[in-house]
Design an enzyme around this catalytic site. Structure first.
Site, PDB file in Angstrom:
ATOM      1  N   ARG A 198       0.994  -1.233  -0.285  1.00 40.92           N
ATOM      2  CA  ARG A 198       0.052   0.043  -0.361  1.00 40.92           C
ATOM      3  C   ARG A 198       1.045   1.203   0.286  1.00 40.92           C
ATOM      4  NH1 ARG A 198      -4.885  -2.693   1.287  1.00 40.92           N
ATOM      5  NH2 ARG A 198      -5.145  -4.392   2.490  1.00 40.92           N
ATOM      6  N   ASP A 221     -10.070  -0.775  -4.626  1.00 42.20           N
ATOM      7  CA  ASP A 221     -10.428   1.253  -4.812  1.00 42.20           C
ATOM      8  C   ASP A 221      -8.373   2.023  -4.347  1.00 42.20           C
ATOM      9  OD1 ASP A 221     -12.495   2.651  -3.992  1.00 42.20           O
ATOM     10  OD2 ASP A 221     -10.779   3.519  -1.722  1.00 42.20           O
ATOM     11  N   ASP A 269     -16.002  -3.529  -2.724  1.00 42.83           N
ATOM     12  CA  ASP A 269     -15.641  -2.584  -3.398  1.00 42.83           C
ATOM     13  C   ASP A 269     -15.927  -2.088  -4.051  1.00 42.83           C
ATOM     14  OD1 ASP A 269     -13.618  -2.509  -2.854  1.00 42.83           O
ATOM     15  OD2 ASP A 269     -12.990  -1.010  -1.431  1.00 42.83           O
ATOM     16  N   ARG A 281     -13.427  -4.326   4.877  1.00 38.67           N
ATOM     17  CA  ARG A 281     -13.473  -2.236   4.933  1.00 38.67           C
ATOM     18  C   ARG A 281     -15.034  -1.310   4.607  1.00 38.67           C
ATOM     19  NH1 ARG A 281     -11.106   1.528   1.813  1.00 38.67           N
ATOM     20  NH2 ARG A 281     -12.148   0.841   0.184  1.00 38.67           N
TER      21      ARG A 281
HETATM   22  O1  F6P Z   1      -8.650  -4.944   1.607  1.00 39.50           O
HETATM   23  C1  F6P Z   1      -8.799  -5.634   1.805  1.00 39.50           C
HETATM   24  C2  F6P Z   1      -8.121  -5.818   2.868  1.00 39.50           C
HETATM   25  O2  F6P Z   1      -8.477  -7.213   3.425  1.00 39.50           O
HETATM   26  C3  F6P Z   1      -9.925  -5.374   4.017  1.00 39.50           C
HETATM   27  O3  F6P Z   1     -10.727  -6.030   3.901  1.00 39.50           O
HETATM   28  C4  F6P Z   1      -8.871  -5.100   4.475  1.00 39.50           C
HETATM   29  O4  F6P Z   1      -9.893  -3.497   5.874  1.00 39.50           O
HETATM   30  C5  F6P Z   1      -7.778  -4.828   4.778  1.00 39.50           C
HETATM   31  O5  F6P Z   1      -7.142  -5.178   3.516  1.00 39.50           O
HETATM   32  C6  F6P Z   1      -6.777  -4.914   6.000  1.00 39.50           C
HETATM   33  O6  F6P Z   1      -5.118  -4.040   5.641  1.00 39.50           O
HETATM   34  P1  F6P Z   1      -3.940  -5.199   5.887  1.00 39.50           P
HETATM   35  O7  F6P Z   1      -3.725  -6.645   5.521  1.00 39.50           O
HETATM   36  O8  F6P Z   1      -3.027  -4.430   5.676  1.00 39.50           O
HETATM   37  O9  F6P Z   1      -4.302  -4.731   7.537  1.00 39.50           O
END
Ligand code: F6P
Length: 302
Positions: free
Chosen positions: A74, A105, A131, A172
């Protein structure tokens, strides 16, 4: 202009089916004499120049595994102008004619920036969250199955002892995963908003509680409420035991379902075909049961 070099990256939360999508892109590139470059670590890889020519050996045996063989990130840096420029200059440096982004997204928003700065880009919707405004996103079906299987296992023990359960799911801001699992698990207890009223939930659970039937399963979207706290409240008010579960990455991992494998592969092929025909600057995903394209702006929901 003839397309000679395409690059692909995966960004954001990994989704089962991303590797199948990469394989679909690779196959179409092979069929058309196009070089496919994998960019490692999402948009960070564009900035750090992590390009590698994809060969069949790199994909062999891994196309139907979960996660992403190209890794993901990210990227916070990509939102800063200096790094964004670096990313574009690396695309030029590697003589990339077009970029395919597999992600959710945030990745779609990044594609808008790339398009507006002259990059030929297509996105594929890879996220378990569902989403984006396609019928399904790649990974959603597998995640639904993962959750249903995990909750079935949990319920074998809880039903034997008559315990209720509160389960935190991913998704999310999007309620789709919770709602789809609730249907498959035949539970009507879902919490998908922070401002929900607990009184009707308690009333309904008390009314329906019966030693002969399955105990209640409450599915909670992300952090709408603290699941441990809710479990304690329900236990106290309903007067039978509750257990809280945070399912975590069990939801996102594992081999993609047949549906997500086919979806990913076909969307990948479609994207390459579009690029060969001079079309780009949009997202490719499923509407009904067909693969088609929509503008980036049209698929952003939240
Ligand atoms: O976008 C996918 C997701 O699994 C969401 O459902 C969740 O909010 C987020 O990623 C969790 O992110 P991370 O793996 O960076 O904690």
């Amino acid at each position: 202009m003839k397309i000679k070099n395409i690059a692909v990256l995966t960004s954001g939360g990994d989704a089962p089916g991303m590797n199948s999508a990469i394989f679909g892109i690779f196959s179409a590139c092979q069929d058309n004499g196009i070089n496919l470059y994998g960019v490692y670590n999402g948009f960070d890889g564009l900035i750090d120049n992590k390009f590698r020519l994809i060969t069949f050996d790199m994909l062999d045996g891994r196309t139907n595994r979960g996660g992403s063989i190209l890794k993901s990130a990210r990227s916070k840096r990509f939102k800063k102008q200096s790094y964004f420029k670096k990313a574009i200059s690396n695309l030029n440096l590697n003589k990339i004619d077009a970029l395919i982004v597999i992600g959710g997204d945030g990745s779609t928003r990044a594609c808008i920036e790339l398009r507006d700065n002259g990059v030929k880009v297509i996105s594929l919707p890879g996220t378990i969250d569902n989403d984006l405004n396609f019928t399904y996103t790649i990974g959603f079906d597998t995640a639904t199955n993962n959750i249903v299987n995990a909750v079935d296992n949990i319920m074998d023990s809880l039903a034997t002892f008559g315990y209720g359960t509160v389960i935190k799911l991913m998704g999310r801001d999007c309620p789709d995963l919770v709602e789809s699992c609730a249907k498959a698990l035949h539970t009507k207890y879902t919490i998908t908003k922070k401002d929900f009223d607990i009184a009707p939930l308690i009333k309904s659970i008390k009314k329906n509680h019966d030693d002969c039937h399955l105990p209640p399963v409450v599915l909670v979207l992300e952090d709408c409420i603290d699941c441990n706290e809710l479990s304690k409240i329900l236990e106290e008010k309903c007067k039978f035991p509750f257990r809280a579960h945070i399912l975590g990455y069990v939801q996102r991992g594992g081999s993609p379902s047949a549906f997500d494998r086919k979806y990913g592969f076909s969307a990948g092929e479609y994207a390459v075909d579009a690029l060969i025909n001079g079309k780009h600057g949009f997202a490719v995903g499923m509407v009904g049961s067909s693969i088609t394209s929509k503008s980036f702006e049209d698929i952003i929901k939240f």
